[in-house]
Design an enzyme around this catalytic site. Structure first.
Site, short mmCIF file in Angstrom:
data_model
loop_
_atom_site.label_atom_id
_atom_site.label_comp_id
_atom_site.label_asym_id
_atom_site.label_seq_id
_atom_site.Cartn_x
_atom_site.Cartn_y
_atom_site.Cartn_z
N SER A 54 -7.37 -27.15 34.32
CA SER A 54 -6.39 -27.29 33.24
C SER A 54 -6.97 -28.03 32.05
CB SER A 54 -5.22 -28.14 33.74
OG SER A 54 -4.57 -27.52 34.78
N HIS A 77 -8.03 -19.73 33.01
CA HIS A 77 -6.88 -20.64 33.19
C HIS A 77 -5.56 -19.87 33.27
CE1 HIS A 77 -4.32 -24.18 31.53
NE2 HIS A 77 -4.34 -24.18 32.84
N GLU A 98 -5.64 -18.14 29.76
CA GLU A 98 -6.58 -18.66 28.76
C GLU A 98 -8.00 -18.38 29.23
OE1 GLU A 98 -5.78 -22.60 26.31
OE2 GLU A 98 -4.92 -22.84 28.30
N ASN A 123 -2.46 -26.87 27.32
CA ASN A 123 -2.23 -28.25 27.78
C ASN A 123 -2.50 -29.30 26.70
OD1 ASN A 123 -1.25 -27.76 30.36
ND2 ASN A 123 -3.32 -27.35 31.11
C1 LIG Z 1 -0.52 -27.23 33.87
C2 LIG Z 1 -1.33 -26.09 33.38
O1 LIG Z 1 -2.57 -26.15 33.45
C3 LIG Z 1 -0.76 -24.88 32.70
C4 LIG Z 1 0.61 -24.47 33.11
O2 LIG Z 1 0.79 -23.66 33.97
S1 LIG Z 1 1.86 -25.23 32.33
C5 LIG Z 1 3.31 -24.58 33.08
C6 LIG Z 1 3.68 -23.26 32.45
N1 LIG Z 1 4.89 -22.80 33.05
C7 LIG Z 1 6.10 -23.04 32.51
O3 LIG Z 1 6.22 -23.62 31.45
C8 LIG Z 1 7.26 -22.53 33.33
C9 LIG Z 1 8.58 -22.89 32.70
N2 LIG Z 1 9.65 -22.32 33.51
C10 LIG Z 1 10.03 -21.01 33.45
O4 LIG Z 1 9.49 -20.23 32.69
C11 LIG Z 1 11.15 -20.57 34.36
O5 LIG Z 1 11.88 -21.71 34.75
C12 LIG Z 1 10.64 -19.80 35.63
C13 LIG Z 1 10.02 -18.47 35.21
C14 LIG Z 1 9.64 -20.59 36.45
C15 LIG Z 1 11.82 -19.53 36.56
O6 LIG Z 1 12.79 -18.87 35.82
P1 LIG Z 1 14.34 -18.82 36.27
O7 LIG Z 1 15.00 -17.90 35.34
O8 LIG Z 1 14.84 -20.20 36.45
O9 LIG Z 1 14.26 -18.32 37.74
P2 LIG Z 1 14.46 -16.91 38.34
O10 LIG Z 1 15.60 -16.17 37.70
O11 LIG Z 1 14.53 -17.18 39.80
O12 LIG Z 1 13.08 -16.18 38.01
C16 LIG Z 1 12.81 -15.43 36.83
C17 LIG Z 1 11.94 -14.24 37.23
O13 LIG Z 1 10.70 -14.71 37.75
C18 LIG Z 1 10.51 -14.26 39.10
N3 LIG Z 1 9.83 -15.33 39.83
C19 LIG Z 1 10.06 -16.66 39.74
N4 LIG Z 1 9.16 -17.33 40.46
C20 LIG Z 1 8.34 -16.40 41.02
C21 LIG Z 1 7.20 -16.46 41.85
N5 LIG Z 1 6.69 -17.63 42.22
N6 LIG Z 1 6.62 -15.30 42.23
C22 LIG Z 1 7.11 -14.10 41.85
N7 LIG Z 1 8.17 -13.98 41.02
C23 LIG Z 1 8.78 -15.11 40.64
C24 LIG Z 1 11.90 -13.97 39.59
O14 LIG Z 1 11.89 -13.03 40.63
C25 LIG Z 1 12.58 -13.42 38.34
O15 LIG Z 1 12.19 -12.07 38.16
P3 LIG Z 1 13.10 -11.00 37.34
O16 LIG Z 1 13.08 -11.45 35.91
O17 LIG Z 1 12.39 -9.73 37.56
O18 LIG Z 1 14.45 -11.05 37.93
N1 LIG Z 2 -0.12 -26.96 38.77
C1 LIG Z 2 -0.19 -26.25 37.67
O1 LIG Z 2 0.84 -25.99 37.01
C2 LIG Z 2 -1.49 -25.73 37.17
C3 LIG Z 2 -2.67 -26.19 37.71
N2 LIG Z 2 -3.88 -25.68 37.26
C4 LIG Z 2 -5.13 -26.15 37.82
O2 LIG Z 2 -5.35 -25.44 39.04
C5 LIG Z 2 -6.06 -26.26 39.96
C6 LIG Z 2 -5.27 -26.38 41.23
O3 LIG Z 2 -4.00 -26.96 40.95
P1 LIG Z 2 -2.76 -26.81 41.93
O4 LIG Z 2 -2.82 -25.53 42.65
O5 LIG Z 2 -1.56 -27.16 41.17
O6 LIG Z 2 -3.08 -28.01 42.95
P2 LIG Z 2 -2.60 -28.22 44.45
O7 LIG Z 2 -2.66 -29.68 44.70
O8 LIG Z 2 -1.31 -27.47 44.68
O9 LIG Z 2 -3.71 -27.44 45.29
C7 LIG Z 2 -5.06 -27.79 45.34
C8 LIG Z 2 -5.60 -27.30 46.68
O10 LIG Z 2 -7.01 -27.45 46.66
C9 LIG Z 2 -7.39 -27.95 47.94
N3 LIG Z 2 -8.71 -28.52 47.88
C10 LIG Z 2 -9.10 -29.80 47.54
N4 LIG Z 2 -10.45 -29.91 47.64
C11 LIG Z 2 -10.92 -28.70 48.05
C12 LIG Z 2 -12.20 -28.20 48.35
N5 LIG Z 2 -13.29 -28.97 48.27
N6 LIG Z 2 -12.33 -26.92 48.77
C13 LIG Z 2 -11.23 -26.11 48.88
N7 LIG Z 2 -9.98 -26.54 48.62
C14 LIG Z 2 -9.82 -27.81 48.19
C15 LIG Z 2 -6.29 -28.97 48.23
O11 LIG Z 2 -6.31 -29.34 49.58
P3 LIG Z 2 -5.69 -30.80 50.01
O12 LIG Z 2 -4.24 -30.75 49.59
O13 LIG Z 2 -5.90 -30.81 51.48
O14 LIG Z 2 -6.49 -31.82 49.23
C16 LIG Z 2 -5.05 -28.14 47.85
O15 LIG Z 2 -4.66 -27.28 48.91
C17 LIG Z 2 -6.30 -27.60 39.24
O16 LIG Z 2 -7.56 -27.55 38.61
C18 LIG Z 2 -5.19 -27.62 38.20
O17 LIG Z 2 -5.49 -28.41 37.09
C19 LIG Z 2 -3.93 -24.72 36.29
C20 LIG Z 2 -2.78 -24.21 35.75
C21 LIG Z 2 -1.46 -24.71 36.14
#
Ligand SMILES: CC(=O)CC(=O)SCCNC(=O)CCNC(=O)[C@H](O)C(C)(C)COP(=O)(O)OP(=O)(O)OC[C@H]1O[C@@H](n2cnc3c(N)ncnc32)[C@H](O)[C@@H]1OP(=O)(O)O
Ligand SMILES: NC(=O)C1=CN([C@@H]2O[C@H](COP(=O)(O)OP(=O)(O)OC[C@H]3O[C@@H](n4cnc5c(N)ncnc54)[C@H](OP(=O)(O)O)[C@@H]3O)[C@@H](O)[C@H]2O)C=CC1
Length: 291
Positions: A119, A140, A152, A190
């Site tokens: 991320s 990403h 990304e 992010n």
């Molecule tokens: C941290 C990082 O590095 C980067 C990141 O990822 S940052 C995080 C980015 N993500 C976001 O910002 C998510 C924000 N949240 C949302 O967009 C919405 O809340 C959400 C899409 C997660 C759920 O939406 P919702 O309307 O509350 O739920 P829901 O109606 O159950 O689902 C919407 C659709 O997604 C589908 N869906 C939801 N979760 C799913 C999953 N895990 N797998 C498959 N389908 C899924 C549902 O089936 C539904 O499909 P249809 O439109 O075809 O009916």
């Molecule tokens: N969460 C998010 O919304 C997003 C996350 N990411 C990125 O994706 C990556 C994973 O995040 P996320 O899935 O949320 O994290 P989680 O904590 O859900 O999962 C990480 C997994 O990796 C396992 N793990 C740790 N060390 C090792 C290793 N050496 N070999 C194999 N598996 C290992 C962990 O095991 P254990 O639990 O036993 O340590 C755990 O099962 C991170 O780099 C994160 O920044 C990117 C986009 C969105």
């Protein structure tokens, strides 16, 4: 490079979502984690999410079965060696990611593309620790992977054009959209999203609002699908804190200082949905704010 087989390292919420979309798109997927329980949980989650797509008539039962059949799991990292493409999706810690690539590389084909779903961490630095920085990229995905349209693509300083174009083709084959980002801390999504989440935690820390009022304000007042604290719990508070630390250290600007309350939740092991407690407590029927 024509990609047909994919190795995914880390079977947490991102690893299982990535395995899901690749298997559905016809790729053979090997999913690895250090924990066998994490692999079992991941297969369960993938099955449930595919069922959801079947019940909404997005895919057929036969397509679900075929996707499940294309996924195999292993706790042995080197079993991924024959893959055309590696996607590392383990915990957001640089030492963990570097060790994975170091352990894997003697077992890889010379043509294998290495990618990280990080991320925030420098792609150039991760690539420089491998034997193939020209075949290394940031890849990403967004959470939840089966739903979010964006991927990304981040080139390190040494990434070659062939690798970039191979990944563009892969993104297209998944039916997703690629956005290119330069390799600076936390890239595009992010860099913008995480300071907003951190600011929401400061808003809570300073008593400007409660968990519920902050989330309701952003959902109803800014049309966000989830409130920022709900979203932080969904992402994982450990991941949010790790990203803020990369921004803070990488850009050396106090505006990225992680909120002490975020640090406290992580120190408590209250990491959000994945540990059933974060800004909300998920152990009952409906989530209850913890503040
Ligand atoms: C941290 C990082 O590095 C980067 C990141 O990822 S940052 C995080 C980015 N993500 C976001 O910002 C998510 C924000 N949240 C949302 O967009 C919405 O809340 C959400 C899409 C997660 C759920 O939406 P919702 O309307 O509350 O739920 P829901 O109606 O159950 O689902 C919407 C659709 O997604 C589908 N869906 C939801 N979760 C799913 C999953 N895990 N797998 C498959 N389908 C899924 C549902 O089936 C539904 O499909 P249809 O439109 O075809 O009916
Ligand atoms: N969460 C998010 O919304 C997003 C996350 N990411 C990125 O994706 C990556 C994973 O995040 P996320 O899935 O949320 O994290 P989680 O904590 O859900 O999962 C990480 C997994 O990796 C396992 N793990 C740790 N060390 C090792 C290793 N050496 N070999 C194999 N598996 C290992 C962990 O095991 P254990 O639990 O036993 O340590 C755990 O099962 C991170 O780099 C994160 O920044 C990117 C986009 C969105």
């Amino acid at each position: 490079m024509d990609v047909k087989t994919v190795g995914v390292v880390g079977a947490g919420q991102m690893g299982n979502g990535i395995a899901h979309v690749f298997a559905l798109a016809g790729y053979e997927v090997k999913l690895n984690d250090i924990s066998a329980e994490a692999l079992d949980r991941a297969l369960g989650t993938i099955g449930k999410n595919l069922d959801r797509q079947v019940s909404r008539e997005k895919i057929t039962e036969a397509e679900k079965q075929a996707a499940m059949d294309r996924i195999s799991t292993t706790t042995v990292l080197t079993d991924l060696g024959s893959s055309d493409l590696i996607i590392e999706a383990a915990t957001e810690r640089e030492t963990v990611k570097t060790a994975i690539f170091e352990d894997l590389q003697p077992h890889l084909k010379p043509t294998t593309i290495l990618t990280s779903n990080t991320s925030s961490i420098s792609i150039t630095r991760l690539a420089s620790r491998t034997d193939r920085p020209e075949k290394f990229m940031g890849f990403h995905f967004m959470n939840p992977v089966p739903v979010m349209q964006l991927v990304e693509l981040i080139r390190g300083i040494a990434t070659d054009e062939e690798t970039y174009h191979s990944l563009l083709k892969v993104v297209e084959s998944l039916g997703k959209t690629a956005a290119s980002a330069e390799d600076f801390p936390a890239f595009i999504v992010n860099r913008i999203l995480m300071p907003m989440i951190n600011e929401a935690v400061y808003t809570l820390y300073e008593g400007v609002g409660s968990v519920r009022s902050i989330d309701e304000s952003m959902k109803l007042g800014a049309n966000h699908p989830m409130g920022p604290l709900e979203l932080a719990d969904f992402i994982g508070l450990d991941t949010c804190l790790a990203i803020m630390n990369v921004l803070h250290e990488g850009l050396a600007d106090t505006k990225y200082r992680p909120c002490p309350l975020l640090t406290k939740y992580v120190e408590a092991g209250w990491l959000g949905r994945k540990t059933h407690r974060g800004f909300y407590d998920y152990r009952g029927e409906t989530p209850v704010p913890t503040r």
